[in-house]
Scaffold this motif. Structure first.
Motif, PDB file in Angstrom:
ATOM      1  N   LEU A 145     -34.448   4.198   2.212  1.00  0.00           N
ATOM      2  CA  LEU A 145     -35.587   4.750   2.940  1.00  0.00           C
ATOM      3  C   LEU A 145     -36.135   3.738   3.943  1.00  0.00           C
ATOM      4  O   LEU A 145     -36.459   4.091   5.082  1.00  0.00           O
ATOM      5  N   ASP A 146     -36.227   2.486   3.531  1.00  0.00           N
ATOM      6  CA  ASP A 146     -36.690   1.436   4.455  1.00  0.00           C
ATOM      7  C   ASP A 146     -35.745   1.309   5.641  1.00  0.00           C
ATOM      8  O   ASP A 146     -36.189   1.151   6.783  1.00  0.00           O
ATOM      9  N   LEU A 147     -34.444   1.380   5.387  1.00  0.00           N
ATOM     10  CA  LEU A 147     -33.463   1.300   6.470  1.00  0.00           C
ATOM     11  C   LEU A 147     -33.610   2.484   7.421  1.00  0.00           C
ATOM     12  O   LEU A 147     -33.597   2.308   8.643  1.00  0.00           O
ATOM     13  N   LEU A 186     -34.493   2.245  11.353  1.00  0.00           N
ATOM     14  CA  LEU A 186     -33.655   2.818  12.410  1.00  0.00           C
ATOM     15  C   LEU A 186     -34.440   3.804  13.266  1.00  0.00           C
ATOM     16  O   LEU A 186     -34.279   3.836  14.492  1.00  0.00           O
ATOM     17  N   ILE A 187     -35.282   4.605  12.649  1.00  0.00           N
ATOM     18  CA  ILE A 187     -36.097   5.562  13.401  1.00  0.00           C
ATOM     19  C   ILE A 187     -37.024   4.829  14.364  1.00  0.00           C
ATOM     20  O   ILE A 187     -37.186   5.223  15.519  1.00  0.00           O
ATOM     21  N   LEU A 222     -28.855   7.940  15.913  1.00  0.00           N
ATOM     22  CA  LEU A 222     -29.267   9.109  15.153  1.00  0.00           C
ATOM     23  C   LEU A 222     -28.797   8.912  13.719  1.00  0.00           C
ATOM     24  O   LEU A 222     -27.618   9.130  13.416  1.00  0.00           O
ATOM     25  N   PRO A 223     -29.674   8.477  12.830  1.00  0.00           N
ATOM     26  CA  PRO A 223     -29.254   8.271  11.443  1.00  0.00           C
ATOM     27  C   PRO A 223     -28.857   9.595  10.791  1.00  0.00           C
ATOM     28  O   PRO A 223     -29.516  10.615  10.975  1.00  0.00           O
ATOM     29  N   VAL A 283     -46.806   6.544  19.706  1.00  0.00           N
ATOM     30  CA  VAL A 283     -46.398   7.539  18.718  1.00  0.00           C
ATOM     31  C   VAL A 283     -44.880   7.706  18.788  1.00  0.00           C
ATOM     32  O   VAL A 283     -44.317   7.796  19.871  1.00  0.00           O
ATOM     33  N   THR A 284     -44.245   7.741  17.631  1.00  0.00           N
ATOM     34  CA  THR A 284     -42.806   7.933  17.562  1.00  0.00           C
ATOM     35  C   THR A 284     -42.514   9.386  17.206  1.00  0.00           C
ATOM     36  O   THR A 284     -42.857   9.837  16.109  1.00  0.00           O
ATOM     37  N   PRO A 285     -41.893  10.143  18.125  1.00  0.00           N
ATOM     38  CA  PRO A 285     -41.503  11.512  17.772  1.00  0.00           C
ATOM     39  C   PRO A 285     -40.264  11.470  16.881  1.00  0.00           C
ATOM     40  O   PRO A 285     -39.297  10.786  17.191  1.00  0.00           O
ATOM     41  N   VAL A 286     -40.341  12.176  15.759  1.00  0.00           N
ATOM     42  CA  VAL A 286     -39.249  12.160  14.785  1.00  0.00           C
ATOM     43  C   VAL A 286     -38.859  13.603  14.476  1.00  0.00           C
ATOM     44  O   VAL A 286     -39.703  14.412  14.100  1.00  0.00           O
ATOM     45  N   ILE A 287     -37.574  13.898  14.640  1.00  0.00           N
ATOM     46  CA  ILE A 287     -37.047  15.215  14.289  1.00  0.00           C
ATOM     47  C   ILE A 287     -36.105  15.029  13.107  1.00  0.00           C
ATOM     48  O   ILE A 287     -35.104  14.325  13.208  1.00  0.00           O
ATOM     49  N   LEU A 288     -36.467  15.637  11.990  1.00  0.00           N
ATOM     50  CA  LEU A 288     -35.634  15.598  10.792  1.00  0.00           C
ATOM     51  C   LEU A 288     -34.966  16.951  10.641  1.00  0.00           C
ATOM     52  O   LEU A 288     -35.642  17.980  10.682  1.00  0.00           O
ATOM     53  N   VAL A 289     -33.651  16.946  10.492  1.00  0.00           N
ATOM     54  CA  VAL A 289     -32.910  18.202  10.311  1.00  0.00           C
ATOM     55  C   VAL A 289     -32.321  18.182   8.911  1.00  0.00           C
ATOM     56  O   VAL A 289     -31.402  17.424   8.625  1.00  0.00           O
ATOM     57  N   ASP A 290     -32.901  19.020   8.044  1.00  0.00           N
ATOM     58  CA  ASP A 290     -32.393  19.126   6.677  1.00  0.00           C
ATOM     59  C   ASP A 290     -31.210  20.086   6.669  1.00  0.00           C
ATOM     60  O   ASP A 290     -31.286  21.175   7.235  1.00  0.00           O
TER      61      ASP A 290
END
Length: 122
Positions: free
Chosen positions: A16-18, A22-23, A29-30, A103-110
């Motif tokens: 999770l820290d990694l 990276l984000i 793109l992790p 602000v960091t925009p983060v898109i998570l795709v499950d």
């Protein structure tokens, strides 16, 4: 899975820290891969739960039937942008503005592996 049921180990915490690192600090793109049922969705839930206030997070739940326009409309809705013909430019401009504000925009795709090829390309 209920996020309170998440069982953390030193290895999971390290991963999770990694991912957070990276984000925050990479243009990569992790991708979290693993067999079904190993906890990839739980890791996504933990990333969201533990996201710093400097992140604006958008979650896309993918299925094999998720079409490109659904992915785009979900992302636009998450970031408060009207979906228009120039959605790519609008998102890019919005992301630049967010970054300028710290602000960091983060898109998570499950379940991104379930997306049709056309949705991945888009």
């Amino acid at each position: 899975m209920i996020s309170s049921d998440f069982f953390s180990t030193p290895e999971l915490t390290q991963r999770l820290d990694l991912l957070r690192h990276l984000i925050e600090n990479s243009e990569l793109l992790p991708v979290v891969r693993g067999a079904a049922g190993v906890g990839k969705s739980a890791i996504v839930a933990q990333l969201r739960k533990q996201a710093p206030e400097s992140w604006q997070v958008c979650l896309v739940d993918a299925t094999p039937l998720t079409q490109p326009d659904v992915v785009i409309s979900t992302i636009c809705r998450c970031f408060g942008i009207a979906q228009e013909e120039q959605w790519s430019k609008a998102l890019s401009k919005h992301f630049q503005m967010l970054r300028a504000q710290g602000v960091t925009p983060v898109i998570l795709v499950d379940d991104a592996h379930e997306l049709p090829h056309s949705a991945i390309i888009t």
